[in-house]
Design a protein around this motif. Structure first.
Motif, PDB file in Angstrom:
ATOM      1  N   ALA A 122       0.861  -1.190   0.000  1.00  0.00           N
ATOM      2  CA  ALA A 122       0.000   0.000   0.000  1.00  0.00           C
ATOM      3  C   ALA A 122       0.893   1.234   0.000  1.00  0.00           C
ATOM      4  N   GLU A 123       0.659   2.134  -0.945  1.00  0.00           N
ATOM      5  CA  GLU A 123       1.373   3.414  -0.940  1.00  0.00           C
ATOM      6  C   GLU A 123       0.793   4.258   0.175  1.00  0.00           C
ATOM      7  N   LEU A 124       1.651   4.863   0.973  1.00  0.00           N
ATOM      8  CA  LEU A 124       1.161   5.660   2.090  1.00  0.00           C
ATOM      9  C   LEU A 124       0.743   7.046   1.610  1.00  0.00           C
ATOM     10  N   ALA A 125      -0.217   7.620   2.339  1.00  0.00           N
ATOM     11  CA  ALA A 125      -0.776   8.914   1.931  1.00  0.00           C
ATOM     12  C   ALA A 125       0.021  10.098   2.475  1.00  0.00           C
ATOM     13  N   THR A 126       1.301   9.881   2.792  1.00  0.00           N
ATOM     14  CA  THR A 126       2.125  11.011   3.255  1.00  0.00           C
ATOM     15  C   THR A 126       2.313  11.997   2.106  1.00  0.00           C
ATOM     16  N   LYS A 127       2.569  13.265   2.451  1.00  0.00           N
ATOM     17  CA  LYS A 127       2.749  14.286   1.407  1.00  0.00           C
ATOM     18  C   LYS A 127       4.089  14.112   0.708  1.00  0.00           C
ATOM     19  N   SER A 128       5.117  13.760   1.481  1.00  0.00           N
ATOM     20  CA  SER A 128       6.441  13.642   0.866  1.00  0.00           C
ATOM     21  C   SER A 128       6.939  12.206   0.921  1.00  0.00           C
ATOM     22  N   LYS A 129       8.006  11.966   0.182  1.00  0.00           N
ATOM     23  CA  LYS A 129       8.529  10.609   0.020  1.00  0.00           C
ATOM     24  C   LYS A 129       9.188  10.095   1.299  1.00  0.00           C
ATOM     25  N   ILE A 130       9.657   8.851   1.232  1.00  0.00           N
ATOM     26  CA  ILE A 130      10.143   8.221   2.466  1.00  0.00           C
ATOM     27  C   ILE A 130      11.517   8.746   2.909  1.00  0.00           C
ATOM     28  N   TYR A 131      12.388   9.089   1.941  1.00  0.00           N
ATOM     29  CA  TYR A 131      13.751   9.494   2.337  1.00  0.00           C
ATOM     30  C   TYR A 131      14.172  10.869   1.834  1.00  0.00           C
ATOM     31  N   CYS A 132      13.220  11.645   1.259  1.00  0.00           N
ATOM     32  CA  CYS A 132      13.536  13.000   0.816  1.00  0.00           C
ATOM     33  C   CYS A 132      12.261  13.825   0.867  1.00  0.00           C
ATOM     34  N   GLY A 133      12.344  15.079   0.494  1.00  0.00           N
ATOM     35  CA  GLY A 133      11.178  15.956   0.611  1.00  0.00           C
ATOM     36  C   GLY A 133      10.347  16.038  -0.655  1.00  0.00           C
ATOM     37  N   CYS A 134      10.633  15.213  -1.666  1.00  0.00           N
ATOM     38  CA  CYS A 134       9.880  15.269  -2.925  1.00  0.00           C
ATOM     39  C   CYS A 134       8.423  14.872  -2.704  1.00  0.00           C
ATOM     40  N   THR A 135       7.548  15.405  -3.585  1.00  0.00           N
ATOM     41  CA  THR A 135       6.120  15.119  -3.430  1.00  0.00           C
ATOM     42  C   THR A 135       5.795  13.671  -3.828  1.00  0.00           C
ATOM     43  N   THR A 136       4.774  13.138  -3.195  1.00  0.00           N
ATOM     44  CA  THR A 136       4.316  11.780  -3.534  1.00  0.00           C
ATOM     45  C   THR A 136       3.143  11.822  -4.511  1.00  0.00           C
ATOM     46  N   GLU A 137       2.791  13.017  -4.969  1.00  0.00           N
ATOM     47  CA  GLU A 137       1.619  13.171  -5.835  1.00  0.00           C
ATOM     48  C   GLU A 137       1.689  12.228  -7.040  1.00  0.00           C
ATOM     49  N   PHE A 138       0.532  11.643  -7.372  1.00  0.00           N
ATOM     50  CA  PHE A 138       0.469  10.687  -8.484  1.00  0.00           C
ATOM     51  C   PHE A 138       0.595  11.434  -9.814  1.00  0.00           C
ATOM     52  N   GLY A 139       1.259  10.834 -10.778  1.00  0.00           N
ATOM     53  CA  GLY A 139       1.329  11.395 -12.130  1.00  0.00           C
ATOM     54  C   GLY A 139       2.388  12.475 -12.238  1.00  0.00           C
ATOM     55  N   GLY A 140       2.107  13.520 -12.973  1.00  0.00           N
ATOM     56  CA  GLY A 140       3.087  14.588 -13.203  1.00  0.00           C
ATOM     57  C   GLY A 140       3.962  14.256 -14.401  1.00  0.00           C
TER      58      GLY A 140
END
Ligand code: ADP
Ligand code: MG
Ligand code: ZN
Length: 477
Positions: free
Chosen positions: A13-31
């Motif tokens: 399951a992908e977590l609904a956190t705003k940023s990634k696990i080891y950096c501050g990049c966005t987890t937003e889908f697509g782009g």
């Protein structure tokens, strides 16, 4: 011979956190490809990981909601393999010290309750994605998804049928949605399951050899894959073959699985503690704090719906399986005098529409209160049940208030006796043959005439008035 099917799942399951696990990049889908990335996500030498605290929090939340023990000490390990979407050539995961262990969920299949064990839940990072260019220019890699946090939930081999797998998976999905740990959008890959499956002669205590099918991304495909693979293994054994421990790919279009790699080709991941990441120590106080944020879960909500709204258990189970659907129901029910009708509309027309359009319950394009209004329009005999289906379609397309739709489109039931009588007379004079049939005792002819009248009035005539007036006119002839 009779066989028993044995299934264990590994669910990502992908977590609904705003940023990634080891950096501050966005987890937003697509782009646009490679726009949600930094040197860390792309595995550049020297880029160092920093663990996102929210990832640990979400994993603990998932663990608490699935009756797991939470580890006070856990560790992150490198799992080595080479694939072009994995820039570092290792994935950071957890091997021997996962964050959660020894949980379970209770499922209910046709009234039979059963506990399914959860072996562990660990955190790890997602990989990037390969894009195979259709015009043949080659393969491109998009690292936007690289470093998106995942939890992997591993179950015990406790399931015995596709129905149990479906029940478990749906329950887990509902819990992850309710706790907002993951958005669970399967079509975006936020939730996917690997199926481990073996069969054995009924009564045998040792497990058979298992195969694994990876990355199933719809419930329908999971059910079909379980049934298809069980059938294949049983057939293989019946014809004297053997089952090899291997990874297989389920082709949902063909409805068959294919061998991908066997045990001999299996990778040795050479797990080792990641030297860039310190162990994670979690204090009891933090666990307690997280526990306090867990909202009402599906089972509790189901029981509350049964008691508070008086709907049957069947309805309550179905509706609470999805949080947005349960929210929709609850909002509509609070504004309705006819709660059972709300649940019927949701389980019937609404779910069918979601199915047909492939939309999620969170995308329902009209307000819950409008469903309640539609139901009162029927109950107050302003519109017929049949016309209500048309109004529902318009509500779906426009989101408009049903009363406005009825007004604008002139869909009100015609109860005006004179207006109906004039249509009755018109239909009688246009169908002398049917009238004759009726007179000679063929009562079926009445149905035909009613049909004609309803057609003339575009389904808006009050059926009781039509019946009464038609009979009166015919009897007078
Ligand atoms: P690995 O370490 O190779 O991934 P695990 O023992 O962790 O193997 O099991 C992975 C998954 O396979 C778990 O979900 C487990 O329940 C399931 N599993 C293990 N043995 C069997 C079996 N014989 N039949 C079906 N599922 C199994
Ligand atoms: Mg495994
Ligand atoms: Zn990054």
């Amino acid at each position: 011979m009779e066989y028993e099917v044995v299934i264990g799942l590994e669910i990502h399951a992908e977590l609904a956190t705003k940023s990634k696990i080891y950096c501050g990049c966005t987890t937003e889908f697509g782009g646009e490809p490679n726009t949600h990335c930094c040197p860390g996500c792309m595995g550049m030498p020297g880029a160092l990981p920093v663990l996102n605290k929210a990832v640990v929090e979400y994993a603990i939340k998932a663990g608490l909601a699935t009756n797991c023990e939470i580890s006070h000490y856990s560790r992150q390990d490198r799992k080595h393999y080479f694939y072009p979407d994995l820039a570092k050539a290792y994935q950071i995961s957890q091997c021997d010290f996962p964050i959660c262990r020894n949980g379970f969920l209770e499922i209910n299949v046709n009234g039979d309750k059963k506990k399914i064990g959860i072996t562990r839940i660990h955190i790890e990072e997602d990989a990037g994605k390969l894009i195979h260019d259709e015009s043949g220019r080659g393969t491109f890699v998009d690292y936007n998804r690289s470093g998106v946090p995942l939890i992997e939930i591993v179950t015990e081999p406790d399931m015995r049928s596709s129905a149990e797998v479906k029940a478990f998976f749906e329950k887990l999905k509902a819990i992850l949605e309710y706790t907002a740990v993951s958005d669970c959008k399967m079509q975006e890959g936020s939730l996917r399951a690997d199926i481990n499956l073996s069969v054995r002669p009924k009564g045998q205590s040792e497990f058979g050899v298992r195969t694994e099918m990876k990355n199933l991304n719809s419930i329908r495909a999971i059910v079909r894959a379980v049934e298809g693979e069980a059938r294949r293994q049983i057939l293989e054994l019946e014809y004297g073959g053997i089952i090899e421990q291997e990874t297989r790919r389920w082709d949902d279009i063909k409805g068959e699985s294919y061998s991908m790699r066997t045990k001999e080709e299996a990778t040795d991941y050479r797990y080792m503690p990641d030297p860039d990441l310190a162990p994670v120590y979690v204090e009891q106080a933090w666990i307690d704090e997280i526990r306090a944020t867990i909202p009402e879960l599906p089972d509790d909500r189901k029981n509350r719906f049964i008691n508070e709204f008086g709907i049957p258990e069947y309805d309550a189970s179905l509706i609470t399986a999805s949080k947005p659907l349960a929210d929709f129901f609850e909002a509509a029910a609070k504004e309705s005098e006819n709660v059972k009708a709300v649940s019927n509309w949701i389980m019937g027309d609404l779910m069918k529409k979601l199915n047909d359009t492939g939309l999620e319950p969170s995308d329902i394009p009209f307000a819950p209160g409008n469903l309640s209004k539609l139901i009162s329009l029927i109950d107050e005999n302003v519109i017929s049940g049949k016309i209500a289906k048309q109004v529902f379609e318009h509500m779906w397309d426009t989101g408009e208030d049903p009363a406005d739709i009825v007004e604008k489109k002139g869909l009100k039931v015609v109860t005006d006796t004179e207006a109906i009588r004039s249509v009755v007379i018109k239909v009688i004079s246009a169908n002398p043959k049917s009238v004759e049939d009726y007179k000679s005792g063929k009562t079926k002819a009445m149905g035909f005439l009613i049909g004609q009248i309803m057609r003339e009035t575009k389904g808006k005539a009050d059926p009781q008035a039509v019946n009464r007036l038609l009979k009166a006119e015919l009897d007078e002839l």
